[in-house]
Design a protein around this motif. Structure first.
Motif, PDB file in Angstrom:
ATOM      1  N   ILE A 252       0.950  -1.278  -0.215  1.00 32.42           N
ATOM      2  CA  ILE A 252      -0.035   0.008  -0.033  1.00 32.42           C
ATOM      3  C   ILE A 252       0.973   1.254   0.033  1.00 32.42           C
ATOM      4  O   ILE A 252       1.961   1.292   0.644  1.00 32.42           O
ATOM      5  CB  ILE A 252      -0.800   0.112   1.334  1.00 32.42           C
ATOM      6  CG1 ILE A 252      -2.001  -1.162   1.139  1.00 32.42           C
ATOM      7  CG2 ILE A 252      -1.651   1.470   1.167  1.00 32.42           C
ATOM      8  CD1 ILE A 252      -2.693  -1.247   2.120  1.00 32.42           C
ATOM      9  N   VAL A 253       0.396   2.029  -0.865  1.00 39.94           N
ATOM     10  CA  VAL A 253       1.198   3.196  -1.019  1.00 39.94           C
ATOM     11  C   VAL A 253       0.235   4.349  -0.625  1.00 39.94           C
ATOM     12  O   VAL A 253      -0.804   4.542  -1.183  1.00 39.94           O
ATOM     13  CB  VAL A 253       1.789   3.780  -2.362  1.00 39.94           C
ATOM     14  CG1 VAL A 253       2.279   4.988  -2.424  1.00 39.94           C
ATOM     15  CG2 VAL A 253       2.690   2.721  -2.881  1.00 39.94           C
TER      16      VAL A 253
ATOM     17  N   GLU B 112      -1.836  15.524  -7.181  1.00 43.30           N
ATOM     18  CA  GLU B 112      -0.623  15.014  -6.607  1.00 43.30           C
ATOM     19  C   GLU B 112      -0.499  13.531  -6.330  1.00 43.30           C
ATOM     20  O   GLU B 112       0.544  12.830  -6.435  1.00 43.30           O
ATOM     21  CB  GLU B 112      -0.271  15.864  -5.365  1.00 43.30           C
ATOM     22  CG  GLU B 112       0.293  17.279  -5.919  1.00 43.30           C
ATOM     23  CD  GLU B 112      -1.036  18.191  -6.231  1.00 43.30           C
ATOM     24  OE1 GLU B 112      -2.017  17.835  -6.133  1.00 43.30           O
ATOM     25  OE2 GLU B 112      -0.517  19.293  -6.701  1.00 43.30           O
ATOM     26  N   TYR B 113      -1.678  12.981  -6.402  1.00 40.23           N
ATOM     27  CA  TYR B 113      -1.832  11.552  -5.945  1.00 40.23           C
ATOM     28  C   TYR B 113      -1.196  10.703  -7.180  1.00 40.23           C
ATOM     29  O   TYR B 113      -0.875   9.444  -7.143  1.00 40.23           O
ATOM     30  CB  TYR B 113      -3.054  11.032  -5.711  1.00 40.23           C
ATOM     31  CG  TYR B 113      -3.371  11.174  -4.079  1.00 40.23           C
ATOM     32  CD1 TYR B 113      -3.747  12.557  -3.634  1.00 40.23           C
ATOM     33  CD2 TYR B 113      -3.169  10.333  -3.039  1.00 40.23           C
ATOM     34  CE1 TYR B 113      -3.927  12.798  -2.296  1.00 40.23           C
ATOM     35  CE2 TYR B 113      -3.443  10.498  -1.967  1.00 40.23           C
ATOM     36  CZ  TYR B 113      -3.873  11.741  -1.536  1.00 40.23           C
ATOM     37  OH  TYR B 113      -3.878  11.765   0.078  1.00 40.23           O
ATOM     38  N   LYS B 114      -1.218  11.520  -8.255  1.00 33.62           N
ATOM     39  CA  LYS B 114      -0.512  10.561  -9.374  1.00 33.62           C
ATOM     40  C   LYS B 114       0.954   9.872  -9.272  1.00 33.62           C
ATOM     41  O   LYS B 114       1.081   8.906  -9.785  1.00 33.62           O
ATOM     42  CB  LYS B 114      -0.385  11.699 -10.683  1.00 33.62           C
ATOM     43  CG  LYS B 114      -0.263  10.976 -12.117  1.00 33.62           C
ATOM     44  CD  LYS B 114      -0.748  11.800 -12.900  1.00 33.62           C
ATOM     45  CE  LYS B 114      -0.263  11.467 -14.487  1.00 33.62           C
ATOM     46  NZ  LYS B 114       1.362  11.647 -14.817  1.00 33.62           N
ATOM     47  N   ILE B 115       1.607  10.750  -8.324  1.00 34.40           N
ATOM     48  CA  ILE B 115       3.082  10.211  -8.139  1.00 34.40           C
ATOM     49  C   ILE B 115       2.728   8.883  -7.354  1.00 34.40           C
ATOM     50  O   ILE B 115       3.612   8.269  -7.231  1.00 34.40           O
ATOM     51  CB  ILE B 115       3.972  11.146  -7.749  1.00 34.40           C
ATOM     52  CG1 ILE B 115       3.635  11.734  -6.293  1.00 34.40           C
ATOM     53  CG2 ILE B 115       4.227  12.234  -8.535  1.00 34.40           C
ATOM     54  CD1 ILE B 115       4.568  12.712  -5.642  1.00 34.40           C
ATOM     55  N   LEU B 116       1.933   8.876  -6.516  1.00 32.84           N
ATOM     56  CA  LEU B 116       1.679   7.601  -5.676  1.00 32.84           C
ATOM     57  C   LEU B 116       1.009   6.759  -6.498  1.00 32.84           C
ATOM     58  O   LEU B 116       1.577   5.388  -6.268  1.00 32.84           O
ATOM     59  CB  LEU B 116       0.736   7.999  -4.439  1.00 32.84           C
ATOM     60  CG  LEU B 116       1.214   9.236  -3.566  1.00 32.84           C
ATOM     61  CD1 LEU B 116       0.192   9.037  -2.374  1.00 32.84           C
ATOM     62  CD2 LEU B 116       2.479   8.770  -3.112  1.00 32.84           C
TER      63      LEU B 116
ATOM     64  N   THR C  46      -1.707  -1.073  -3.983  1.00 31.75           N
ATOM     65  CA  THR C  46      -3.003  -0.070  -3.821  1.00 31.75           C
ATOM     66  C   THR C  46      -2.740   1.355  -3.212  1.00 31.75           C
ATOM     67  O   THR C  46      -1.806   1.072  -2.267  1.00 31.75           O
ATOM     68  CB  THR C  46      -3.873  -0.886  -3.244  1.00 31.75           C
ATOM     69  OG1 THR C  46      -4.071  -2.261  -4.146  1.00 31.75           O
ATOM     70  CG2 THR C  46      -5.451  -0.053  -3.287  1.00 31.75           C
ATOM     71  N   VAL C  47      -3.474   2.244  -3.632  1.00 32.17           N
ATOM     72  CA  VAL C  47      -3.203   3.584  -3.017  1.00 32.17           C
ATOM     73  C   VAL C  47      -4.091   3.776  -1.901  1.00 32.17           C
ATOM     74  O   VAL C  47      -5.448   3.260  -2.220  1.00 32.17           O
ATOM     75  CB  VAL C  47      -3.357   4.629  -3.974  1.00 32.17           C
ATOM     76  CG1 VAL C  47      -3.412   5.894  -3.417  1.00 32.17           C
ATOM     77  CG2 VAL C  47      -1.927   4.574  -5.026  1.00 32.17           C
TER      78      VAL C  47
ATOM     79  N   THR D 180      10.187   5.673  -7.369  1.00 30.07           N
ATOM     80  CA  THR D 180       9.560   4.898  -8.476  1.00 30.07           C
ATOM     81  C   THR D 180      10.537   4.487  -9.608  1.00 30.07           C
ATOM     82  O   THR D 180      10.594   3.435  -9.950  1.00 30.07           O
ATOM     83  CB  THR D 180       8.470   5.796  -9.075  1.00 30.07           C
ATOM     84  OG1 THR D 180       7.597   6.404  -8.043  1.00 30.07           O
ATOM     85  CG2 THR D 180       7.526   5.148 -10.146  1.00 30.07           C
ATOM     86  N   VAL D 181      11.441   5.338  -9.893  1.00 32.14           N
ATOM     87  CA  VAL D 181      12.526   4.980 -10.787  1.00 32.14           C
ATOM     88  C   VAL D 181      13.615   4.099 -10.153  1.00 32.14           C
ATOM     89  O   VAL D 181      13.913   3.133 -10.853  1.00 32.14           O
ATOM     90  CB  VAL D 181      13.455   6.560 -11.191  1.00 32.14           C
ATOM     91  CG1 VAL D 181      14.653   6.112 -11.955  1.00 32.14           C
ATOM     92  CG2 VAL D 181      12.619   7.450 -11.673  1.00 32.14           C
TER      93      VAL D 181
END
Ligand SMILES: Cc1cc2nc3c(=O)[nH]c(=O)nc-3n(C[C@H](O)[C@H](O)[C@H](O)COP(=O)(O)OP(=O)(O)OC[C@H]3O[C@@H](n4cnc5c(N)ncnc54)[C@H](O)[C@@H]3O)c2cc1C
Lengths: 323, 256
Positions: free
Chosen positions: A206-207, A218-222, A232-233, A315-316
């Motif tokens: 879970i992130v 901003e949740y896009k980065i999560l 899952t976010v 992420t990278v």
């Protein structure tokens, strides 16, 4: 005398839910200590074929109730049949999944049997020949050891906590007669979540994001990190109340209680009500720019920095490692 | 319409929970008591139904003397009357005994719909609503986030893992409230004044004919297992920290 361990398997749309295998494995482990048999209750329509899968995870015998009236799940119908099978076979222990359905069903069945039930257990054991269930109480601020004064002893097990281990047994099918009363409730519609993501309560990773995310976009980065990790976010209540995330994403005392292998808290301070929902996670990561944030006291790994810099880099880095 | 809302008094969510040295229970000397947050959603929904359709709202609570405060809070929000089931023999009641006491009290009064919270945040059992429904022979709708009343039936939304169910059932029924159902109102000052004069019936287990022997017993309380101290990831910049974190998650914790 009550004897044996029975699990109440859960299936949806003709597939067994993961928690069913966790139940089977846990029951097998206990039964091997007591020299007992593991049986399972499997209800639905056209589901007989699933019995063999339960066998693979250690079930000796499967009571199959196959009836159109048992699909989709209606509490009262399932409770009627489940309680009857339990009564007819007199097991010493009955295990349910602490899923939404399992909690709904187990409490009704326990009332029908006038028996004791421990909800959402994180451990079970046989102690001096007696079944003992261990469960978080006060949102995990303490734990209770539950003992039972009546048979069968009933417990629901928190999903994702107990391992599912293959251990092939017969999984022999016994068909049971399933006369079901006319029902007062009717399922009108099932609206499936189309995100393709596992529910928070069943997720391995879970992130989660809190007020530190600053806004909904901003949740896009999560989401991107979760995609790489197949997670899952989730969200804190602050983020849900701000309307950035749907209610179903809320983790905590008044949200979902989760126990993934990995919980990454981003921009979450670690209020006591939030910790209540995630402190049984196996590994906790906190990313927060405030070194004093209480979340760090619970974290296995902490990064004190701006999440908007750390998360994209993470992420990278994960993408590289997992490639 | 006769509406019932069951409430429980629980420690505030901020409360630190300390286990007594002998593990026999929790030390409740420092605790601030409040209405269970999920019960607040139930009370609010009961009041909304009453405002739309007329009728009255009865609050029922099983709990020690202090639980009267919680009943008064619900009356101050706008409920009409209360029943307080108070008996030292019920102090360690499990879900079955609690549901039996509620069912016994409810059997004596008219009702169309009964609200409970989906779980109480002290014992976190989440059993009472379903048990109450069974003991009264009613259909149950648990963990409800939306409710539409249509005369002799209700239509609700129940979120489950990965889906939302829309379910219809005939009245009377038991509904257990989940966050999202509504925004509970605060008690107004005039509401608090009025609540003092609203009738609350106090009953004990014997008067209700309830057996108080528990089926499941908390034999021992323990603090949560301690977590090993964590590690703060060091690095010159965010990129370095992120790389080191990813390495730790893979090589040390083995979770990715
Ligand atoms: C009855 C009741 C029930 C509750 N139930 C729940 C519940 O179920 N779940 C829940 O979560 N809460 C619950 N709460 C709310 C809880 O008390 C907190 O208010 C809430 O958890 C705070 O959310 P947050 O951590 O996202 O926000 P905050 O406490 O505001 O924390 C935000 C954090 O983000 C950090 N931050 C900001 N910007 C950045 C950045 N750029 N980089 C890194 N870090 C950054 C800050 O340092 C801060 O630590 C409940 C409260 C009550 C009264």
């Amino acid at each position: 005398m009550a004897k044996g361990i029975m699990i109440v398997a859960e299936q949806r749309d003709g597939a067994l839910r993961k928690v069913s295998f966790e139940l089977a494995s846990t029951a097998r482990k206990l039964a091997d200590q007591t020299g007992d048999e593991v049986s399972a209750i499997l209800l639905g329509s056209g589901i007989e074929g699933l019995a063999a899968e339960l066998g693979k995870f250690g079930v000796d015998k499967v009571f199959v109730g196959d009836n159109a009236a048992l699909e989709p799940y209606i509490t009262e119908a399932h409770a009627q049949v489940t309680a009857k099978i339990i009564k007819d076979n007199d097991p010493a222990i009955v295990l349910f999944g602490a899923s939404v359905q399992g909690k709904d069903l187990s409490a009704r069945v326990a009332a029908k049997l006038a028996g004791g039930l421990a909800t959402d257990c994180t451990d079970v054991k046989i102690d001096g020949g007696k079944f003992v269930a261990i469960r978080p109480m006060y949102a995990g601020k303490c734990f209770g050891e539950i003992i039972f004064n009546t048979a069968p002893a009933m417990a629901s097990l928190r999903p994702n906590v107990f391992p599912a281990v293959e251990n092939a047994k017969a999984g022999a099918v016994t068909k049971v007669d399933v006369a079901v009363d006319a029902q007062k409730s009717k399922v009108l519609e099932v609206q499936k979540d189309t995100s393709g993501k596992v529910d928070l309560t069943e997720a391995n990773i879970i992130v989660s994001g809190g007020r530190g995310m600053k806004g909904p976009d901003e949740y896009k980065i999560l989401e991107e990190l979760a995609d790489v990790l197949k997670g899952t976010v989730g969200a804190s209540r602050a983020a849900v109340d701000a309307g950035w995330r749907p209610q179903k994403d809320q983790v905590g005392q008044t949200g979902k209680v989760v126990s993934p292998n990995l919980y990454i808290a981003c921009g979450i301070s670690g209020a006591i009500q939030h910790l209540a929902g995630m402190s049984s996670s196996k590994c906790i990561v906190a990313i927060n720019k405030d070194a004093e944030a209480p979340i760090f006291a619970k974290a296995d790994f902490g990064v004190v920095d701006d999440l908007f810099k750390v998360v994209p880099e993470l992420t990278v880095a994960c993408k590289k490692l997992l490639a | 319409m006769n509406i019932i809302a069951c409430v429980k008094q629980v420690p505030d969510t901020e409360a630190q929970i300390k286990v007594k040295a002998d593990g026999s229970g929790i030390d409740d000397s420092q605790i601030k008591w409040v209405m269970n947050p999920y019960d607040e959603f139930g009370v609010e929904e009961a009041l909304k139904l009453k405002e739309k359709n007329g009728g009255d709202v009865t609050i029922i609570s099983v709990g020690p003397a202090r639980a009267m405060e919680t009943i008064r809070t619900a009356l101050a929000m706008g409920a009409d009357k209360g029943i307080h089931i108070s008996d030292p023999a019920l102090d360690n009641a499990d879900a079955f005994v609690t549901a039996s006491a509620l069912a016994a009290a409810i059997k004596g009064i008219p009702y169309d719909i009964i609200f409970c919270g989906q779980r109480a945040i002290d014992d976190d059992s989440g059993q009472v609503g379903a048990m109450l429904a069974e003991l009264l022979g009613l259909p149950q709708l648990t963990i409800v986030t939306k409710l539409d009343f249509a005369g002799s039936s209700v239509k609700v939304i129940r979120p489950i893992e990965g889906a939302q169910l829309s379910i219809e059932t005939s009245l009377p029924c038991v509904v257990t409230a989940q966050k999202g159902l509504n925004e509970p109102r605060y008690a107004s000052l005039p509401g608090i004044m009025k609540a003092k004069k609203k009738p609350v019936d106090v009953k004990n287990a014997a008067a209700l004919g309830v057996a108080t022997d528990v089926k499941a017993k908390v034999a021992k309380f323990a603090p949560p297992p301690a977590r090993a101290a964590g590690k703060i990831i060091c690095g010159d910049d965010a990129a370095q920290k992120a790389q080191e974190l990813a390495r730790c998650l893979r090589e040390e914790a083995k979770v990715i």
